[in-house]
Write a protein that holds these residues in place. Sequence first.
Motif, short mmCIF file in Angstrom:
data_model
loop_
_atom_site.label_atom_id
_atom_site.label_comp_id
_atom_site.label_asym_id
_atom_site.label_seq_id
_atom_site.Cartn_x
_atom_site.Cartn_y
_atom_site.Cartn_z
N ALA A 227 0.83 -1.21 0.00
CA ALA A 227 0.00 0.00 0.00
C ALA A 227 0.86 1.26 0.00
O ALA A 227 0.50 2.28 -0.59
CB ALA A 227 -0.93 0.00 1.21
N ALA A 228 2.02 1.18 0.66
CA ALA A 228 2.94 2.32 0.71
C ALA A 228 3.89 2.38 -0.47
O ALA A 228 4.69 3.30 -0.58
CB ALA A 228 3.74 2.28 2.02
N GLY A 229 3.83 1.39 -1.35
CA GLY A 229 4.74 1.34 -2.49
C GLY A 229 6.16 1.03 -2.10
O GLY A 229 7.10 1.43 -2.79
N ALA A 230 6.33 0.30 -1.00
CA ALA A 230 7.68 0.03 -0.48
C ALA A 230 7.98 -1.46 -0.37
O ALA A 230 8.93 -1.84 0.30
CB ALA A 230 7.85 0.69 0.89
N PHE A 231 7.19 -2.29 -1.02
CA PHE A 231 7.37 -3.73 -0.82
C PHE A 231 8.63 -4.24 -1.50
O PHE A 231 8.87 -4.01 -2.69
CB PHE A 231 6.18 -4.51 -1.37
N THR A 232 9.47 -4.90 -0.73
CA THR A 232 10.55 -5.75 -1.23
C THR A 232 10.56 -6.97 -0.33
O THR A 232 10.12 -6.90 0.84
CB THR A 232 11.93 -5.07 -1.17
N VAL A 233 11.05 -8.07 -0.82
CA VAL A 233 11.08 -9.30 -0.02
C VAL A 233 11.95 -9.09 1.22
O VAL A 233 11.60 -9.54 2.32
CB VAL A 233 11.60 -10.48 -0.86
N THR A 234 13.06 -8.38 1.06
CA THR A 234 13.96 -8.16 2.19
C THR A 234 13.30 -7.34 3.28
O THR A 234 13.36 -7.67 4.47
CB THR A 234 15.25 -7.46 1.71
N LEU A 235 12.67 -6.23 2.88
CA LEU A 235 12.01 -5.38 3.87
C LEU A 235 10.82 -6.11 4.50
O LEU A 235 10.58 -5.99 5.71
CB LEU A 235 11.55 -4.07 3.23
N TRP A 236 10.10 -6.88 3.70
CA TRP A 236 8.97 -7.65 4.24
C TRP A 236 9.45 -8.61 5.31
O TRP A 236 8.86 -8.70 6.40
CB TRP A 236 8.29 -8.42 3.11
N ALA A 237 10.51 -9.36 5.03
CA ALA A 237 11.03 -10.33 6.00
C ALA A 237 11.53 -9.63 7.26
O ALA A 237 11.30 -10.10 8.38
CB ALA A 237 12.15 -11.15 5.37
N ALA A 238 12.19 -8.47 7.08
CA ALA A 238 12.73 -7.74 8.23
C ALA A 238 11.61 -7.21 9.11
O ALA A 238 11.65 -7.35 10.35
CB ALA A 238 13.61 -6.59 7.74
N VAL A 239 10.59 -6.61 8.51
CA VAL A 239 9.49 -6.04 9.30
C VAL A 239 8.67 -7.15 9.97
O VAL A 239 8.28 -7.03 11.13
CB VAL A 239 8.59 -5.15 8.41
N LEU A 240 8.44 -8.24 9.25
CA LEU A 240 7.69 -9.35 9.84
C LEU A 240 8.44 -9.92 11.04
O LEU A 240 7.84 -10.16 12.10
CB LEU A 240 7.46 -10.45 8.80
N ALA A 241 9.74 -10.14 10.89
CA ALA A 241 10.53 -10.65 12.02
C ALA A 241 10.49 -9.68 13.19
O ALA A 241 10.34 -10.08 14.35
CB ALA A 241 11.97 -10.88 11.57
N GLY A 242 10.61 -8.38 12.90
CA GLY A 242 10.56 -7.38 13.96
C GLY A 242 9.22 -7.36 14.68
O GLY A 242 9.16 -7.27 15.91
N CYS A 243 8.14 -7.46 13.91
CA CYS A 243 6.80 -7.45 14.52
C CYS A 243 6.58 -8.66 15.42
O CYS A 243 6.11 -8.53 16.56
CB CYS A 243 5.73 -7.43 13.43
N VAL A 244 6.91 -9.85 14.91
CA VAL A 244 6.68 -11.07 15.68
C VAL A 244 7.56 -11.12 16.93
O VAL A 244 7.08 -11.36 18.05
CB VAL A 244 6.93 -12.31 14.80
N LEU A 245 8.86 -10.85 16.75
CA LEU A 245 9.77 -10.89 17.89
C LEU A 245 9.49 -9.74 18.86
O LEU A 245 9.62 -9.91 20.08
CB LEU A 245 11.21 -10.83 17.40
N GLY A 246 9.13 -8.58 18.33
CA GLY A 246 8.82 -7.45 19.19
C GLY A 246 7.60 -7.70 20.06
O GLY A 246 7.56 -7.31 21.23
N ASP A 247 6.62 -8.38 19.50
CA ASP A 247 5.43 -8.73 20.27
C ASP A 247 5.79 -9.70 21.40
O ASP A 247 5.35 -9.54 22.55
CB ASP A 247 4.40 -9.36 19.34
N LEU A 248 6.61 -10.70 21.09
CA LEU A 248 7.03 -11.66 22.11
C LEU A 248 7.93 -11.00 23.16
O LEU A 248 7.84 -11.32 24.35
CB LEU A 248 7.77 -12.82 21.45
N LEU A 249 8.77 -10.08 22.72
CA LEU A 249 9.65 -9.38 23.65
C LEU A 249 8.85 -8.57 24.66
O LEU A 249 9.12 -8.60 25.87
CB LEU A 249 10.60 -8.47 22.88
#
Length: 291
Positions: A227-249
């Motif tokens: 939606a923001a026009g910023a999709f790349t596989v690398t950024l997607w993986a980084a943000v997803l990992a941050g969201c999941v781990l950040g929630d658990l943290l």
Amino acid sequence: MNDLYTSDVLPRVVPVVAGVLGAAGLAVACLPARIAMRRELRRRWLTWAVAATVFVGALALRELGATVLAWLLGLIAVAEYARLVRLGRGERAVLVLGALLLPPPALLKAVDLADPFGLRALALLTVACVLPALLSGDTARGGERAARTAFGMLWIPVALTGLVVLEGIALAVVVATAFAGAGAWCGGLLLSRLGGTLARPLSPLSPGRTWGGVLGAGMGVAAGLEAAGAFTVTLWAAVLAGCVLGDLLTAMIKREAGVKSAGTWLPGFGGLLDLIGPLLLALLTAMAVSL
């Protein structure tokens, strides 16, 4: 530095966020009274509506707005964190100082925080974080206090510098993180009913977080970045990992403190850390792959 500026992202993000909030608000308003979660969902929707206005409005002002937003979030978050981990006045003062001094672009350049893992920045932060425990001569909790303060500095003030240095990517990460939260909730509620791996808890830290929720979060991150026009596989993986781990943290810190929420003032969530915990780690992982 990425050349995707806020002015390029803003026209794409605003109608999407407004549309999602509008649709969600209508859906929540139409829930029948017998739905037990109706009141809680309405409170969460109200908080998200206010938060979306604040985040998008601040980041639309580029560096100035991002700096003010980082100050506001940092001061509230470090106060909640210090209370959760039982830090003293000296450590709180250091964290407040970091929350105030790190976001401005001039200081970021001065201490080379354009690279968030720069040795000079880490050295300065480490010295500041250990001083209160050292000067007090605490032989009972000194090491714990110093470690918790250093971690808090990295987790909150340093992470929030991402709102400034990531420029337009910061808005994309904020939107993707919000969509990840909604996707995780829907995935945990719907996909987990399929059973099997999707129904299994992700971690003992939070039994309510399932692999179905992770799948839903992944779809939410992809939708937000696209939606923001910023999709790349690398950024997607980084943000997803941050969201999941950040929630658990965030869950781990709260469980260790013996509390359900980081605060009581934010309707539907509890405290600010309950809302932005995933975002903090997502900003760090986004900086790691984008700067």
